[in-house]
Design a protein around this motif. Structure first.
Motif, PDB file in Angstrom:
ATOM      1  N   UNK A 128      36.595  86.397  33.585  1.00  0.00           N
ATOM      2  CA  UNK A 128      35.568  86.362  32.549  1.00  0.00           C
ATOM      3  C   UNK A 128      35.349  84.941  32.043  1.00  0.00           C
ATOM      4  N   UNK A 129      36.442  84.219  31.827  1.00  0.00           N
ATOM      5  CA  UNK A 129      36.314  82.823  31.367  1.00  0.00           C
ATOM      6  C   UNK A 129      35.577  81.965  32.396  1.00  0.00           C
ATOM      7  N   UNK A 130      35.852  82.192  33.682  1.00  0.00           N
ATOM      8  CA  UNK A 130      35.172  81.408  34.718  1.00  0.00           C
ATOM      9  C   UNK A 130      33.676  81.720  34.740  1.00  0.00           C
ATOM     10  N   UNK A 131      33.313  82.977  34.520  1.00  0.00           N
ATOM     11  CA  UNK A 131      31.897  83.343  34.475  1.00  0.00           C
ATOM     12  C   UNK A 131      31.220  82.753  33.242  1.00  0.00           C
ATOM     13  N   UNK A 132      31.932  82.752  32.126  1.00  0.00           N
ATOM     14  CA  UNK A 132      31.365  82.192  30.896  1.00  0.00           C
ATOM     15  C   UNK A 132      31.125  80.687  31.006  1.00  0.00           C
ATOM     16  N   UNK A 133      31.951  80.014  31.793  1.00  0.00           N
ATOM     17  CA  UNK A 133      31.841  78.559  31.909  1.00  0.00           C
ATOM     18  C   UNK A 133      30.915  78.115  33.043  1.00  0.00           C
ATOM     19  N   UNK A 134      30.362  79.065  33.785  1.00  0.00           N
ATOM     20  CA  UNK A 134      29.503  78.721  34.921  1.00  0.00           C
ATOM     21  C   UNK A 134      28.271  77.961  34.445  1.00  0.00           C
ATOM     22  N   UNK A 135      28.038  76.811  35.043  1.00  0.00           N
ATOM     23  CA  UNK A 135      26.921  75.956  34.628  1.00  0.00           C
ATOM     24  C   UNK A 135      25.625  76.429  35.269  1.00  0.00           C
ATOM     25  N   UNK A 136      24.592  76.674  34.477  1.00  0.00           N
ATOM     26  CA  UNK A 136      23.314  77.117  35.043  1.00  0.00           C
ATOM     27  C   UNK A 136      22.577  75.971  35.729  1.00  0.00           C
ATOM     28  N   UNK A 137      21.579  76.334  36.506  1.00  0.00           N
ATOM     29  CA  UNK A 137      20.739  75.332  37.170  1.00  0.00           C
ATOM     30  C   UNK A 137      19.313  75.853  37.229  1.00  0.00           C
ATOM     31  N   UNK A 138      18.357  74.948  37.080  1.00  0.00           N
ATOM     32  CA  UNK A 138      16.952  75.341  37.116  1.00  0.00           C
ATOM     33  C   UNK A 138      16.527  75.713  38.526  1.00  0.00           C
ATOM     34  N   UNK A 139      15.736  76.753  38.609  1.00  0.00           N
ATOM     35  CA  UNK A 139      15.180  77.205  39.885  1.00  0.00           C
ATOM     36  C   UNK A 139      13.810  76.559  40.066  1.00  0.00           C
ATOM     37  N   UNK A 140      13.594  75.930  41.213  1.00  0.00           N
ATOM     38  CA  UNK A 140      12.327  75.243  41.476  1.00  0.00           C
ATOM     39  C   UNK A 140      11.259  76.171  42.033  1.00  0.00           C
ATOM     40  N   UNK A 141      11.672  77.233  42.699  1.00  0.00           N
ATOM     41  CA  UNK A 141      10.717  78.140  43.337  1.00  0.00           C
ATOM     42  C   UNK A 141      11.305  79.539  43.385  1.00  0.00           C
ATOM     43  N   UNK A 142      10.526  80.536  42.996  1.00  0.00           N
ATOM     44  CA  UNK A 142      10.953  81.922  43.120  1.00  0.00           C
ATOM     45  C   UNK A 142      10.259  82.569  44.318  1.00  0.00           C
ATOM     46  N   UNK A 143      10.937  83.550  44.887  1.00  0.00           N
ATOM     47  CA  UNK A 143      10.391  84.275  46.030  1.00  0.00           C
ATOM     48  C   UNK A 143      10.420  85.771  45.712  1.00  0.00           C
ATOM     49  N   UNK A 144       9.681  86.537  46.499  1.00  0.00           N
ATOM     50  CA  UNK A 144       9.602  87.977  46.271  1.00  0.00           C
ATOM     51  C   UNK A 144       9.833  88.728  47.583  1.00  0.00           C
ATOM     52  N   UNK A 145      10.028  90.010  47.453  1.00  0.00           N
ATOM     53  CA  UNK A 145      10.332  90.851  48.613  1.00  0.00           C
ATOM     54  C   UNK A 145       9.235  90.754  49.667  1.00  0.00           C
ATOM     55  N   UNK A 146       9.652  90.643  50.919  1.00  0.00           N
ATOM     56  CA  UNK A 146       8.775  90.599  52.100  1.00  0.00           C
ATOM     57  C   UNK A 146       7.996  89.287  52.239  1.00  0.00           C
ATOM     58  N   UNK A 147       8.270  88.328  51.374  1.00  0.00           N
ATOM     59  CA  UNK A 147       7.614  87.025  51.507  1.00  0.00           C
ATOM     60  C   UNK A 147       8.123  86.328  52.770  1.00  0.00           C
ATOM     61  N   UNK A 148       7.217  85.721  53.506  1.00  0.00           N
ATOM     62  CA  UNK A 148       7.583  84.974  54.710  1.00  0.00           C
ATOM     63  C   UNK A 148       7.457  83.490  54.425  1.00  0.00           C
ATOM     64  N   UNK A 149       8.595  82.815  54.390  1.00  0.00           N
ATOM     65  CA  UNK A 149       8.612  81.375  54.167  1.00  0.00           C
ATOM     66  C   UNK A 149       8.405  80.667  55.502  1.00  0.00           C
ATOM     67  N   UNK A 150       7.613  79.583  55.542  1.00  0.00           N
ATOM     68  CA  UNK A 150       7.215  78.991  56.816  1.00  0.00           C
ATOM     69  C   UNK A 150       8.237  78.055  57.452  1.00  0.00           C
ATOM     70  N   UNK A 151       9.370  77.857  56.815  1.00  0.00           N
ATOM     71  CA  UNK A 151      10.315  76.841  57.257  1.00  0.00           C
ATOM     72  C   UNK A 151      11.250  77.376  58.344  1.00  0.00           C
ATOM     73  N   UNK A 152      11.719  76.461  59.178  1.00  0.00           N
ATOM     74  CA  UNK A 152      12.775  76.757  60.164  1.00  0.00           C
ATOM     75  C   UNK A 152      12.443  77.966  61.033  1.00  0.00           C
TER      76      UNK A 152
END
Length: 245
Positions: A128-152
């Motif tokens: 629990x302490x490790x989860x409480x101390x987890x540092x957040x990070x900003x998400x630059x892009x969100x994706x959704x179900x069945x989305x096809x990303x063009x990379x790789x």
């Protein structure tokens, strides 16, 4: 043609030897990391990428499959050290990655603290302490179900809830490969649901495995277990039957 590299990372956690398998995807324009381990794992990821002949600074994007600590623990550290890397997450999971919503795993751990045996409480409290101390990070892009990303060569987002509501797997149609994250794991050479006792919705997790049968999958890469050696389709079918029966 396979355009992925498995990063085999061994470590000790909670006094036990463990292995995780993040994945690197690569083409002429992009190098994409899938998941990034526990906190302070950046040096392990850098070393594992270097073994594959890939410089960590060449990574352009980092896709997180869900907000469990062993999948996003080093996210903030990586973003600080390599600010050009774009962070990508499912639209349902992004608020937890960014810390604007409280971790579902933390809520689960806190809710079970009063009902677990006394001898298990110190380890649970440490978790629990490790989860409480987890540092957040900003998400630059969100994706959704069945989305096809063009990379790789193309990356299809497969929403596989159950383990967590915003959990995603990634399907690579060019190589008929599924990067399963925690939708399934390999245990003693067999596929299984990841930590059934801690899966937030086990019935939904089984339905997610059922939905994977709609894809033409020849190989499966599990975050816990690595590359599955066997008939992927048959193994998925057997896993569904196991839980339905």
């Amino acid at each position: 043609m396979n355009n992925y590299h498995l990063l085999h990372i061994e470590f000790e956690y909670g006094g036990h030897k463990q292995v995780i398998t993040p994945v690197l995807l690569q083409d002429e324009q992009d190098t994409i990391l899938i998941d990034c381990g526990y906190p302070d794992f950046m040096h392990l990821l850098e070393a594992a990428a270097d073994k594959q002949g890939i410089a960590f600074e060449s990574i352009t994007k980092l896709i997180v499959t869900h907000h469990d600590i062993d999948h996003i623990g080093s996210l903030a550290e990586i973003k600080r050290s390599y600010p050009h890397i774009r962070i990508i997450a499912h639209e349902w999971d992004a608020p937890y990655v960014e810390g604007t919503r409280r971790s579902l795993r933390l809520e689960q751990a806190e809710s079970t603290l009063d009902v677990i045996p006394d001898e298990a409480k110190p380890q649970a409290e440490e978790f629990i302490r490790s989860l409480q101390s987890l540092e957040p990070a900003l998400v630059d892009q969100t994706v959704h179900s069945d989305e096809l990303l063009p990379w790789c060569g193309g990356i299809e987002i497969v929403h596989t809830p159950g383990h967590m509501p915003g959990h995603i797997s990634l399907y690579l149609p060019s190589s008929k490969t599924l990067i399963a994250a925690d939708a399934v794991v390999i245990e003693q050479g067999q596929l299984n649901i990841a930590n059934p006792q801690f899966t937030l919705d086990l019935e939904e997790a089984v339905r997610s495995v059922q939905r994977l049968l709609d894809y033409d999958i020849e190989r499966i890469i599990c975050y816990h277990g690595g590359l599955y050696n066997g008939d992927a389709k048959e193994a998925l079918q057997e896993l569904v039957q196991k839980y339905k029966s």
